[in-house]
Write a protein that holds these residues in place. Structure first.
Motif: not given
Length: 122
Positions: A1-18, A42-49
């Motif tokens: 659960m924490i790993a999933n939350l961490k992933h979403w926080v990082i991806m949200s921050f990446a999208i805000l940066c973009l 951040l997107v490349i490092a944390n997202s397969r897509i």
């Protein structure tokens, strides 16, 4: 659960940066390009897509692939490793063939080739 939350926080921050990078890229204050670079990393490092999309872009846009190769060599260990995950298969084969060709040249011939290219043709 924490790993999933961490992933979403990082991806949200990446999208805000973009988004912030796109909004400020035209301003005279140089904030747009660093934000775009950070968001892309951040997107490349944390997202397969994100990795597959970057790989597809590098495959179809030659100058982007050359720029990414240049950046891979000069970036730090972490950044270079993440960028290498986006190499298209064509680039991987090209790099292996180039390294194999360099290894097959005898040492004295390689020195002569290097010497000729530095001073111009004889």
């Amino acid at each position: 659960m924490i790993a999933n939350l961490k992933h979403w926080v990082i991806m949200s921050f990446a999208i805000l940066c973009l988004i912030g990078g796109l909004a400020t890229v035209w301003l005279p204050i140089p904030t747009g390009v660093p934000l775009l670079a950070l968001g892309s990393f951040l997107v490349i490092a944390n997202s397969r897509i994100g990795r597959s999309y970057a790989r597809r872009l590098r495959k179809h846009i030659g100058w982007l692939d050359c720029s990414a190769l240049w950046l891979e060599e000069r970036a730090g260990r972490t950044f270079g490793r993440v960028l290498k995950t986006t190499r298209p298969l064509v680039t991987r084969h090209r790099q292996k063939a180039h390294q194999k060709a360099i290894r097959s040249i005898p040492a004295d011939a390689a020195h002569t080739i290097k010497h000729d290219t530095e001073d111009g043709p004889a």
